[in-house]
Design a protein around this motif. Structure first.
Motif, PDB file in Angstrom:
ATOM      1  N   ALA A  93      76.927  73.450 -25.492  1.00 34.91           N
ATOM      2  CA  ALA A  93      76.025  72.338 -25.198  1.00 34.91           C
ATOM      3  C   ALA A  93      75.303  72.540 -23.872  1.00 34.91           C
ATOM      4  CB  ALA A  93      76.801  71.023 -25.173  1.00 34.91           C
ATOM      5  N   THR A  94      74.004  72.264 -23.887  1.00 32.81           N
ATOM      6  CA  THR A  94      73.205  72.367 -22.661  1.00 32.81           C
ATOM      7  C   THR A  94      72.865  71.007 -22.081  1.00 32.81           C
ATOM      8  OG1 THR A  94      71.190  72.487 -23.998  1.00 32.81           O
ATOM      9  CG2 THR A  94      72.211  74.581 -23.345  1.00 32.81           C
ATOM     10  N   ASP A  95      73.232  69.929 -22.786  1.00 29.82           N
ATOM     11  CA  ASP A  95      73.026  68.586 -22.257  1.00 29.82           C
ATOM     12  C   ASP A  95      74.247  67.742 -22.610  1.00 29.82           C
ATOM     13  OD1 ASP A  95      72.282  66.757 -24.810  1.00 29.82           O
ATOM     14  OD2 ASP A  95      71.369  68.738 -25.041  1.00 29.82           O
ATOM     15  N   TYR A  96      74.412  66.636 -21.880  1.00 25.48           N
ATOM     16  CA  TYR A  96      75.630  65.837 -22.011  1.00 25.48           C
ATOM     17  C   TYR A  96      75.736  65.165 -23.379  1.00 25.48           C
ATOM     18  CZ  TYR A  96      79.483  62.841 -20.486  1.00 25.48           C
ATOM     19  OH  TYR A  96      80.704  62.222 -20.361  1.00 25.48           O
ATOM     20  N   ARG A  97      74.603  64.765 -23.954  1.00 27.70           N
ATOM     21  CA  ARG A  97      74.646  64.112 -25.269  1.00 27.70           C
ATOM     22  C   ARG A  97      75.187  65.068 -26.334  1.00 27.70           C
ATOM     23  NH1 ARG A  97      69.389  61.078 -27.415  1.00 27.70           N
ATOM     24  NH2 ARG A  97      70.034  59.775 -25.648  1.00 27.70           N
ATOM     25  N   THR A  98      74.729  66.318 -26.315  1.00 27.54           N
ATOM     26  CA  THR A  98      75.219  67.289 -27.281  1.00 27.54           C
ATOM     27  C   THR A  98      76.700  67.568 -27.066  1.00 27.54           C
ATOM     28  OG1 THR A  98      73.042  68.329 -27.334  1.00 27.54           O
ATOM     29  CG2 THR A  98      74.874  69.610 -28.216  1.00 27.54           C
ATOM     30  N   ALA A 157      95.159  67.243 -22.420  1.00 23.48           N
ATOM     31  CA  ALA A 157      95.475  67.571 -21.031  1.00 23.48           C
ATOM     32  C   ALA A 157      94.356  68.377 -20.378  1.00 23.48           C
ATOM     33  CB  ALA A 157      96.787  68.358 -20.976  1.00 23.48           C
ATOM     34  N   LEU A 158      93.833  69.357 -21.092  1.00 24.04           N
ATOM     35  CA  LEU A 158      92.750  70.172 -20.554  1.00 24.04           C
ATOM     36  C   LEU A 158      91.495  69.339 -20.322  1.00 24.04           C
ATOM     37  CD1 LEU A 158      93.105  73.434 -22.699  1.00 24.04           C
ATOM     38  CD2 LEU A 158      93.874  73.049 -20.361  1.00 24.04           C
ATOM     39  N   SER A 159      91.214  68.421 -21.225  1.00 22.06           N
ATOM     40  CA  SER A 159      90.022  67.570 -21.081  1.00 22.06           C
ATOM     41  C   SER A 159      90.124  66.707 -19.834  1.00 22.06           C
ATOM     42  CB  SER A 159      89.867  66.678 -22.328  1.00 22.06           C
ATOM     43  OG  SER A 159      89.692  67.456 -23.485  1.00 22.06           O
ATOM     44  N   GLY A 160      91.311  66.144 -19.600  1.00 26.29           N
ATOM     45  CA  GLY A 160      91.473  65.284 -18.432  1.00 26.29           C
ATOM     46  C   GLY A 160      91.265  66.016 -17.125  1.00 26.29           C
ATOM     47  N   ILE A 161      91.750  67.261 -17.052  1.00 27.12           N
ATOM     48  CA  ILE A 161      91.622  68.019 -15.815  1.00 27.12           C
ATOM     49  C   ILE A 161      90.208  68.560 -15.634  1.00 27.12           C
ATOM     50  CG2 ILE A 161      92.458  70.091 -14.633  1.00 27.12           C
ATOM     51  CD1 ILE A 161      95.186  69.579 -15.927  1.00 27.12           C
ATOM     52  N   THR A 162      89.477  68.753 -16.739  1.00 25.09           N
ATOM     53  CA  THR A 162      88.140  69.351 -16.687  1.00 25.09           C
ATOM     54  C   THR A 162      87.042  68.338 -16.400  1.00 25.09           C
ATOM     55  OG1 THR A 162      88.917  70.939 -18.342  1.00 25.09           O
ATOM     56  CG2 THR A 162      86.553  70.841 -17.990  1.00 25.09           C
ATOM     57  N   GLN A 163      87.308  67.056 -16.620  1.00 30.58           N
ATOM     58  CA  GLN A 163      86.229  66.082 -16.636  1.00 30.58           C
ATOM     59  C   GLN A 163      85.482  65.960 -15.306  1.00 30.58           C
ATOM     60  OE1 GLN A 163      87.883  62.307 -17.774  1.00 30.58           O
ATOM     61  NE2 GLN A 163      89.432  62.309 -16.161  1.00 30.58           N
ATOM     62  N   ALA A 164      86.151  66.200 -14.180  1.00 34.83           N
ATOM     63  CA  ALA A 164      85.445  66.105 -12.900  1.00 34.83           C
ATOM     64  C   ALA A 164      84.337  67.145 -12.806  1.00 34.83           C
ATOM     65  CB  ALA A 164      86.434  66.278 -11.748  1.00 34.83           C
ATOM     66  N   GLU A 165      84.641  68.398 -13.176  1.00 35.95           N
ATOM     67  CA  GLU A 165      83.625  69.456 -13.114  1.00 35.95           C
ATOM     68  C   GLU A 165      82.520  69.219 -14.137  1.00 35.95           C
ATOM     69  OE1 GLU A 165      83.462  74.327 -13.345  1.00 35.95           O
ATOM     70  OE2 GLU A 165      85.229  73.321 -12.526  1.00 35.95           O
ATOM     71  N   VAL A 166      82.882  68.683 -15.299  1.00 38.02           N
ATOM     72  CA  VAL A 166      81.870  68.355 -16.311  1.00 38.02           C
ATOM     73  C   VAL A 166      80.907  67.296 -15.776  1.00 38.02           C
ATOM     74  CG1 VAL A 166      81.508  67.305 -18.585  1.00 38.02           C
ATOM     75  CG2 VAL A 166      83.322  69.000 -18.261  1.00 38.02           C
ATOM     76  N   ALA A 167      81.448  66.265 -15.116  1.00 43.40           N
ATOM     77  CA  ALA A 167      80.616  65.192 -14.568  1.00 43.40           C
ATOM     78  C   ALA A 167      79.635  65.732 -13.530  1.00 43.40           C
ATOM     79  CB  ALA A 167      81.493  64.114 -13.955  1.00 43.40           C
ATOM     80  N   ILE A 168      80.105  66.641 -12.692  1.00 43.40           N
ATOM     81  CA  ILE A 168      79.242  67.209 -11.656  1.00 43.40           C
ATOM     82  C   ILE A 168      78.153  68.078 -12.282  1.00 43.40           C
ATOM     83  CG2 ILE A 168      79.194  68.793  -9.700  1.00 43.40           C
ATOM     84  CD1 ILE A 168      82.048  67.826  -9.045  1.00 43.40           C
ATOM     85  N   HIS A 169      78.510  68.900 -13.262  1.00 37.44           N
ATOM     86  CA  HIS A 169      77.532  69.816 -13.875  1.00 37.44           C
ATOM     87  C   HIS A 169      76.428  69.057 -14.594  1.00 37.44           C
ATOM     88  CE1 HIS A 169      76.061  73.473 -15.858  1.00 37.44           C
ATOM     89  NE2 HIS A 169      75.945  72.712 -16.948  1.00 37.44           N
ATOM     90  N   PHE A 170      76.814  68.041 -15.372  1.00 39.26           N
ATOM     91  CA  PHE A 170      75.823  67.307 -16.166  1.00 39.26           C
ATOM     92  C   PHE A 170      75.261  66.094 -15.423  1.00 39.26           C
ATOM     93  CE2 PHE A 170      78.168  69.565 -19.522  1.00 39.26           C
ATOM     94  CZ  PHE A 170      77.104  70.112 -20.228  1.00 39.26           C
TER      95      PHE A 170
END
Length: 487
Positions: free
Chosen positions: A108-113, A42-55
């Protein structure tokens, strides 16, 4: 055939060998382990938008898909290892690796990591089947049903608290705060299991890992899940989709052929050929997989904005969503615990059929009435009771149809099948809803007819689960099966 080892009975009344307080603490530890999987999802689903923008990535689907794929692939190995080396020991290893993955993702400092960390964390997906298997082995008879019901009903706590928690973490600490919370929660789960949960003595003596069978089964199911997950992007008739599905079928057929010839198969065919076993696995996987997928429709309906002629969602905030759905979450918990108590005296087939029928009724009403908070609550209260009953009775039904040494293997098989059913129904829901939707600035929106048809799809799948109950033969009730070997 491998031998099994169990602890000798300690007394005619094993219920008296451990205090109720001690049993309650064990339930809390296992509840944490089982429902942490749902909370992290549940937390991953709600967080993914901000993760996409950051990386700055367009491949955000991998943020959740990576965990699902690695968890699916390694699940057969983890379950077999639990049968050989001990369920608690393997649960601790899976939790420890999950913690390592969470820490890698958090720093992680990059999306692959980040994806590498999420992939390692996927090993924790085995916590649910292992937790339910441990329940059978370590609790006295009168506690097994109640403990299973409480553990299953914990999904109601996740549904209620998840939106509040994720909103607070995101607003206060950003996506990094969510990732660090995942790591902290996994660490707490590790400590609780290590300190409170006793080891099960039920295991294979001298057992060996079926590496080839694990690769074929894990690879086949993972490839199928990946293909279905990407189907909407590739196109359901594209060469990539057809090739992946064909490859998955080849691997699964090869798995069946291999399992006929190995001395110690990953999932003994003698177990899965029994009607009592395969019918329970089929019915529960369809019923629970459909209920897991309904969140796709409901969350989009509630959270999508209202845009004239483009989007006809309700446009609620996460907090408003949590407040309106809190009575539903409460009903899931109450129904799950009540089902655990009733399972000692009522045929589990009746409980599964009744629960599935209530979900059909609730979501059936929702196909027509889903435009206000009052209508969402009306739909959810009925479906919530059914959901709690279905989720609670699944581990109990598996206990009733397999022996103690088969418990972890059967739970693993059910988890795999339910995961596949969830992915398939979820993707079908996207396809059905998109038939009455529009794309605006690269985002898919849905009209009311799309949400209605998505709910009808769920109703149909839940109805199939209800009808499959008639395939299940009568078996021992929970009060008659062998439990509590370690009590």
């Amino acid at each position: 055939m491998s031998e099994t080892r169990t602890a000798p009975p300690q007394s005619p009344e094993p219920e008296t060998t451990r205090s109720a307080t001690r049993n309650a603490f064990i339930v809390v530890a296992l509840l944490w382990a089982v429902q942490l999987v749902s909370l992290v999802a549940a937390l991953s689903g709600i967080t993914q938008a901000e993760v996409a923008i950051h990386f700055r990535t367009t491949e955000i689907a991998w943020f959740t898909l990576m965990t699902l794929l690695t968890g699916t692939f390694f699940l057969p190995f983890v379950i077999k290892a639990a049968a050989i080396f001990g369920k608690k020991r393997v649960l601790l290893v899976a939790t420890g690796l999950g913690l390592v993955g969470d820490l890698i993702a958090a720093v992680a400092t990059d999306y692959r990591t980040l994806l590498i960390g999420r992939g390692i964390a996927g090993l924790y997906a085995a916590a649910a089947p292992l937790g339910y298997a441990i329940t059978r082995d370590v609790f006295p008879r009168r506690w097994v049903g109640v403990a299973s019901g409480i553990m299953a009903g914990g999904v109601g706590l996740v549904a209620f608290g998840g939106p509040f928690l994720s909103g607070w973490l995101l607003d206060s600490y950003g996506f990094r705060g969510v990732l660090w919370f995942m790591a902290a929660a996994t660490a707490v789960g590790f400590v609780l299991v290590a300190v409170l949960v006793p080891e099960s003595p039920v295991r294979e003596r001298g057992g060996r890992m079926d590496w080839l069978g694990g690769v074929l089964l894990g690879g086949g199911v993972t490839l199928l899940v990946y293909a279905v997950g990407q189907g909407t992007h590739w196109g359901w008739s594209s060469g990539r989709f057809v090739s992946c599905v064909a490859g998955a079928l080849v691997l699964l057929i090869a798995f069946l052929l291999v399992e006929r010839r190995v001395a110690e198969p990953l999932f003994p065919l003698s177990m899965t050929r029994r009607r009592s076993v395969w019918s329970v696995l089929l019915a529960t996987s369809i019923a629970a997989g459909s209920l897991s997928a309904v969140g796709v429709v409901i969350q989009l309906l509630i959270l999508m904005p209202q845009i004239p002629s483009v989007s006809e969602g309700l446009g609620w905030s996460g907090t408003h969503n949590a407040l309106v759905t809190s009575p539903i979450s409460a009903m899931i918990i109450v129904a799950a615990v009540g089902t655990g108590v009733l399972a000692r005296r009522v045929d589990a087939r009746i409980l599964l059929g009744t629960g599935s029928a209530l979900t059909v009724l609730g979501y059936g009403i929702g196909t027509q009435l889903h435009h206000s908070a009052a209508e969402i609550i009306e739909m959810g209260l009925i479906a919530g009771v059914g959901t709690g009953m279905v989720l609670a009775v699944i581990p109990i039904m598996i206990i009733e149809v397999v022996s103690p040494e088969e418990q972890a293997l059967a739970n693993g098989a059910q988890t795999l099948a339910q995961g596949v059913a969830q992915i398939v129904v979820s993707q079908l829901a996207f396809v059905v809803m998109a038939q009455n939707g529009k794309v605006l600035h690269g985002t898919q929106f849905y009209l009311d007819a799309g949400f209605t048809n998505g709910l009808w799809l769920v109703v149909g799948c839940c109805a199939v689960g209800a009808l499959l109950v008639f395939l299940i033969p009568k078996s021992k009730r929970l009060d008659e099966v062998t439990v509590g070997q370690a009590a």
